[in-house]
Write a protein that holds these residues in place. Structure first.
Motif, mmCIF file in Angstrom:
data_model
loop_
_atom_site.group_PDB
_atom_site.id
_atom_site.type_symbol
_atom_site.label_atom_id
_atom_site.label_comp_id
_atom_site.label_asym_id
_atom_site.label_seq_id
_atom_site.Cartn_x
_atom_site.Cartn_y
_atom_site.Cartn_z
ATOM 1 N N GLU A 123 -9.997 -5.914 -17.471
ATOM 2 C CA GLU A 123 -9.717 -4.577 -16.949
ATOM 3 C C GLU A 123 -9.987 -4.509 -15.453
ATOM 4 N N SER A 124 -10.926 -5.336 -14.973
ATOM 5 C CA SER A 124 -11.204 -5.338 -13.531
ATOM 6 C C SER A 124 -10.022 -5.893 -12.741
ATOM 7 N N TYR A 125 -9.158 -6.687 -13.410
ATOM 8 C CA TYR A 125 -7.954 -7.142 -12.721
ATOM 9 C C TYR A 125 -7.104 -5.939 -12.331
ATOM 10 N N HIS A 126 -6.872 -5.047 -13.282
ATOM 11 C CA HIS A 126 -6.096 -3.844 -12.961
ATOM 12 C C HIS A 126 -6.783 -3.026 -11.875
ATOM 13 N N VAL A 127 -8.082 -2.806 -12.018
ATOM 14 C CA VAL A 127 -8.805 -1.963 -11.062
ATOM 15 C C VAL A 127 -8.667 -2.520 -9.645
ATOM 16 N N GLU A 128 -8.884 -3.813 -9.503
ATOM 17 C CA GLU A 128 -8.890 -4.412 -8.167
ATOM 18 C C GLU A 128 -7.489 -4.563 -7.594
ATOM 19 N N ARG A 129 -6.574 -5.108 -8.375
ATOM 20 C CA ARG A 129 -5.258 -5.408 -7.812
ATOM 21 C C ARG A 129 -4.361 -4.169 -7.730
ATOM 22 N N HIS A 130 -4.569 -3.182 -8.589
ATOM 23 C CA HIS A 130 -3.804 -1.952 -8.433
ATOM 24 C C HIS A 130 -4.241 -1.224 -7.172
ATOM 25 N N ALA A 131 -5.534 -1.229 -6.894
ATOM 26 C CA ALA A 131 -6.004 -0.615 -5.640
ATOM 27 C C ALA A 131 -5.408 -1.333 -4.435
ATOM 28 N N ALA A 132 -5.286 -2.664 -4.521
ATOM 29 C CA ALA A 132 -4.656 -3.418 -3.430
ATOM 30 C C ALA A 132 -3.193 -3.022 -3.285
ATOM 31 N N ALA A 133 -2.502 -2.851 -4.409
ATOM 32 C CA ALA A 133 -1.090 -2.459 -4.358
ATOM 33 C C ALA A 133 -0.915 -1.072 -3.758
ATOM 34 N N VAL A 134 -1.817 -0.168 -4.080
ATOM 35 C CA VAL A 134 -1.759 1.186 -3.516
ATOM 36 C C VAL A 134 -1.936 1.132 -2.005
ATOM 37 N N GLU A 135 -2.883 0.316 -1.538
ATOM 38 C CA GLU A 135 -3.074 0.196 -0.087
ATOM 39 C C GLU A 135 -1.845 -0.419 0.579
ATOM 40 N N ASN A 136 -1.294 -1.469 -0.007
ATOM 41 C CA ASN A 136 -0.095 -2.079 0.566
ATOM 42 C C ASN A 136 1.053 -1.076 0.630
ATOM 43 N N ALA A 137 1.190 -0.261 -0.410
ATOM 44 C CA ALA A 137 2.240 0.756 -0.409
ATOM 45 C C ALA A 137 2.018 1.769 0.702
ATOM 46 N N ALA A 138 0.765 2.162 0.913
ATOM 47 C CA ALA A 138 0.475 3.137 1.969
ATOM 48 C C ALA A 138 0.784 2.560 3.348
ATOM 49 N N VAL A 139 0.393 1.299 3.570
ATOM 50 C CA VAL A 139 0.623 0.667 4.876
ATOM 51 C C VAL A 139 2.119 0.506 5.138
ATOM 52 N N THR A 140 2.859 -0.001 4.152
ATOM 53 C CA THR A 140 4.282 -0.242 4.366
ATOM 54 C C THR A 140 5.085 1.062 4.400
ATOM 55 N N THR A 141 4.632 2.080 3.676
ATOM 56 C CA THR A 141 5.313 3.373 3.748
ATOM 57 C C THR A 141 5.177 3.967 5.138
ATOM 58 N N ALA A 142 3.997 3.857 5.736
ATOM 59 C CA ALA A 142 3.819 4.341 7.108
ATOM 60 C C ALA A 142 4.737 3.602 8.069
ATOM 61 N N THR A 143 4.881 2.294 7.853
ATOM 62 C CA THR A 143 5.791 1.513 8.697
ATOM 63 C C THR A 143 7.228 1.979 8.515
ATOM 64 N N MET A 144 7.665 2.154 7.268
ATOM 65 C CA MET A 144 9.036 2.584 7.022
ATOM 66 C C MET A 144 9.292 3.995 7.544
ATOM 67 N N ASP A 145 8.285 4.857 7.505
ATOM 68 C CA ASP A 145 8.453 6.194 8.073
ATOM 69 C C ASP A 145 8.691 6.119 9.576
ATOM 70 N N PHE A 146 8.115 5.100 10.218
ATOM 71 C CA PHE A 146 8.333 4.922 11.653
ATOM 72 C C PHE A 146 9.681 4.244 11.916
ATOM 73 N N LEU A 147 10.015 3.242 11.099
ATOM 74 C CA LEU A 147 11.267 2.513 11.297
ATOM 75 C C LEU A 147 12.481 3.336 10.882
ATOM 76 N N VAL A 148 12.357 4.037 9.763
ATOM 77 C CA VAL A 148 13.476 4.797 9.199
ATOM 78 C C VAL A 148 12.993 6.229 8.934
ATOM 79 N N PRO A 149 12.789 7.022 9.975
ATOM 80 C CA PRO A 149 12.241 8.377 9.780
ATOM 81 C C PRO A 149 13.151 9.212 8.896
ATOM 82 N N ARG A 150 12.518 9.944 7.971
ATOM 83 C CA ARG A 150 13.290 10.719 6.996
ATOM 84 C C ARG A 150 13.255 12.217 7.276
ATOM 85 N N THR A 151 12.409 12.644 8.207
ATOM 86 C CA THR A 151 12.331 14.057 8.553
ATOM 87 C C THR A 151 12.466 14.207 10.058
ATOM 88 N N GLU A 152 12.776 15.419 10.486
ATOM 89 C CA GLU A 152 12.906 15.678 11.917
ATOM 90 C C GLU A 152 11.578 15.450 12.631
#
Length: 511
Positions: free
Chosen positions: A323-352
Motif C-alpha cells: 500500500e505504501s507503493y500507492h501512497v508514495e508513487r501517487h504523490a509523486a505523480a500528483v506533483e509531476n502533474a502539477a509541475v507539468t500543468t504549470a508549464t503547459m499553462d505557460f506554453l499553451v495558455p488557455r485563459t486570457e
C-alpha cells in the motif's frame, strides 16, 4: 514466487531486471512480436534513472548519451537568456539525450542474459483477475494463453486500457487541444550539439513554440507546437515540412529519420494499487513531456515497486507494505502533474489571464534578468521526496523545507534520496540497493543488518552519535541517535535493524 510484468517498454524492462536482481522470477509480457526501433520517443534520461540502469549493468547508456551544457531561450527573434548547467560532482551526468529505442535495445540485451526473466512476446492481455493470485489472460497467434503469478506490475503504457479496465482503474484528467509535431533529423549543425534551444513565438512558428534537442550522431529532435487539425501528410506532400525544417537549420543537407504528431495529456489513475497488481509508468500517469517527467518517473515507480514486491515474496514484509507503493508513487505523480500543468499553462495558455501573464513575463525577460526565472519551459525531472510517507520517520532537527529551487536538491534527511557519493565500501546507492543499510558515525555500531561507517559531516551532513537507516531504493527512512526509543520505523518490514553504541545503550529501529 513469480511476478508478471505487463508491458516491455523501458519501465517494464527496468522493473523486470530489478526484480530478477533481487532474486524474483519474472514473466515479462508484451503484445508486440518485435521491437519497432524507429524514432527517438522518450529521449531525456535523468541522473537518478541512469543510476538505476548502471546498477543493473547498463552503465553504457550514460556513456553513449549526449548531455547538452547550455540552455538557450528565445522570444520571437531575440535571445532572452542562456544558462550553463553546473557540474554537480557526480560520476553520472545530470541527464543524457538518447533515443528510447537504444535504451530498449540495451535493456533487452540484459534481459536476454537473465535466467529469471521469461519473455512472452506476441501476448496481448485480454483480462486480469485475482482469485487469490493474479491470472493474466492473453491472446496469441497460437490461441489463448493463461499466465498465473503471485503479483503483477502493470507497465502497459498509455494504451493499456484493457489492463486498466480489468483492474477497475481509469486515467482521469485533461488533454490539450494543440498538437505537437516531432521530427528527428540528421544534419551537420556546428555548435548545436551542446545546446538545447527553446523558442517562444518564433518567426518560423508564430504564436506557438519550437524546441530543439541535440542527440548523439549528429541527430536533432525538433518539436513544433501546431494547431488542432494539423495535417502532417499534407505538409509532406506539399513541401511545407521541408520549409519548416529549413526555417530553423538553413540551407544545409538533412535527412528526416522519423516524424510523428502527438497530443499531450495530464491524466492520473486514482489509485496505483489494485489488490495484487501495481500500476506503473504511463499505465498509471500521463504528463506533458516538457521536463522529461514521463519515463523518468516510470523508472522511479519500477524501483519503488520492485524492492517492496521482493520483500513481500521473501516473507520479509507483510502485504500491507504494497500500500505504501500507492501512497508514495501517487504523490509523486500528483506533483509531476502539477509541475507539468504549470508549464503547459505557460506554453499553451488557455485563459486570457494566462495569455497576459505569459506575454508580460516574456516581454520583461528581454531586459530584466529577474523575470527570466519566471519563464517556464519545463522543470527537469527530479526525484520525489517521501517526507510524508508512512515509511519515513521525520527528524525535527532536519525539517523539510519543501521543493527546492529549480536545479537544486534538498539537504539529505528522512524521505530524501541519498546523494550520489562514494565511501570506502563503494557507491552508497549501490550498497543500499542490496537491502536495508545502516550508515553509522564513529562510535556507533549496528546489529541485525548491514552497516557502513561514514565520516561525520561530508555529503550527508551526519552528526556525531547518529545512525542513518536507508531503504533498498536508497531513500533515507530515519536518522537515529543512541538512546532513541522508536519502534517500527519501517511499518510492515520485519527485523530491519538495531542500533547499538559502544557502551551498550540501545535504540530499536524495527522489531
Amino acid at each position: 514466487m513469480t511476478v508478471a510484468v505487463l508491458g516491455s517498454g523501458p519501465v517494464g524492462q527496468t522493473a523486470a531486471l530489478l526484480l530478477a536482481r533481487r532474486g524474483v522470477p519474472v514473466v515479462l509480457v508484451d503484445r508486440h512480436d518485435r521491437r519497432d526501433p524507429v524514432g527517438s520517443k522518450a529521449i531525456c534520461h535523468q541522473r537518478d534513472t541512469l543510476d538505476v540502469w548502471a546498477w543493473l549493468g547498463a552503465g553504457r547508456l550514460a556513456e553513449e548519451g549526449l548531455t547538452w551544457t547550455t540552455a538557450r531561450t528565445f522570444h520571437r527573434d531575440r535571445e532572452l537568456f542562456s544558462l550553463k548547467l553546473p557540474d554537480a560532482g557526480s560520476a553520472l551526468p545530470p541527464f543524457v539525450n538518447l533515443s528510447q529505442a537504444r535504451v530498449e535495445e540495451v535493456l533487452d540485451e540484459l534481459i536476454a542474459r537473465e535466467p529469471l526473466i521469461d519473455v512472452r512476446r506476441g501476448h496481448r492481455v485480454t483480462g486480469v483477475t485475482q482469485p487469490g493470485c493474479v491470472v493474466v489472460e492473453c491472446a496469441t497467434a497460437e490461441g489463448p494463453r493463461r499466465i498465473e503469478a503471485d503479483y503483477a506490475l502493470a507497465c502497459a503504457g498509455a494504451r493499456g486500457d484493457t489492463v486498466r479496465r480489468a483492474l477497475g482503474r481509469s486515467l482521469g484528467g485533461v488533454s490539450f487541444r494543440d498538437l505537437f509535431l516531432i521530427c528527428d533529423i540528421r544534419a551537420d549543425l556546428p555548435g548545436w550539439a551542446a545546446e538545447r534551444r527553446f523558442h517562444f513565438d518564433p518567426p518560423f512558428n508564430p504564436g506557438r513554440q519550437v524546441l530543439i534537442h541535440p542527440c548523439p550522431g549528429s541527430r536533432f529532435r525538433i518539436d513544433w507546437q501546431v494547431p488542432d487539425g494539423y495535417d502532417l501528410a499534407a505538409e509532406e506532400t506539399g513541401g511545407a515540412l521541408d520549409h519548416r525544417i529549413r526555417a530553423i537549420i538553413g540551407d544545409r543537407p538533412y535527412e528526416v529519420l522519423w516524424r510523428s504528431v502527438y497530443r499531450f495529456h495530464t491524466r492520473l489513475a486514482d489509485r496505483m494499487r489494485a489488490g495484487r497488481v501495481l500500476l506503473a509508468g504511463d499505465c498509471a500517469h500521463l504528463v506533458a513531456p516538457f521536463g522529461a517527467r514521463g519515463l523518468n518517473s516510470g523508472v522511479a515507480d519500477a524501483e519503488n515497486a520492485a524492492w517492496k514486491l521482493a520483500a513481500v515474496l521473501r516473507g520479509e514484509a507483510g502485504e500491507e507494505l504494497l500500500e505504501s507503493y500507492h501512497v508514495e508513487r501517487h504523490a509523486a505523480a500528483v506533483e509531476n502533474a502539477a509541475v507539468t500543468t504549470a508549464t503547459m499553462d505557460f506554453l499553451v495558455p488557455r485563459t486570457e489571464a494566462q495569455r497576459r501573464h505569459r506575454l508580460d513575463v516574456l516581454t520583461r525577460a528581454e531586459d530584466d534578468p529577474a523575470a527570466c526565472a519566471q519563464v517556464d519551459s519545463g522543470r527537469l525531472a527530479e526525484p520525489f521526496w517521501y517526507v510524508d510517507s508512512p515509511l519515513t520517520t521525520p527528524d525535527p532537527r532536519r525539517p523539510f523545507a519543501g521543493r527546492p529551487p529549480r536545479g537544486a536538491l534538498p539537504p539529505p534527511g528522512p524521505g530524501v534520496l541519498l546523494p550520489d557519493v562514494t565511501v570506502t565500501a563503494g557507491r552508497l546507492r549501490d550498497l543500499a540497493r542490496q537491502g536495508f543499510l545502516v550508515l553509522t558515525t564513529p562510535g556507533v555500531r549496528a546489529e541485525g543488518t548491514r552497516s557502513v561507517e561514514i565520516p561525520v559531516g561530508g555529503a550527508l551532513g551526519a552528526r556525531p552519535g547518529e545512525a542513518w537507516l536507508v531503504r533498498p531504493d536508497a531513500y533515507v527512512a530515519a536518522v537515529l541517535r543512541v538512546g532513541d526509543q522508536r519502534a517500527h520505523l519501517v511499518p510492515g518490514v520485519r527485523g530491519v535493524t538495531r542500533i547499538v553504541d559502544d557502551v551498550g545503550d540501545r535504540a530499536h529501529a524495527a522489531e
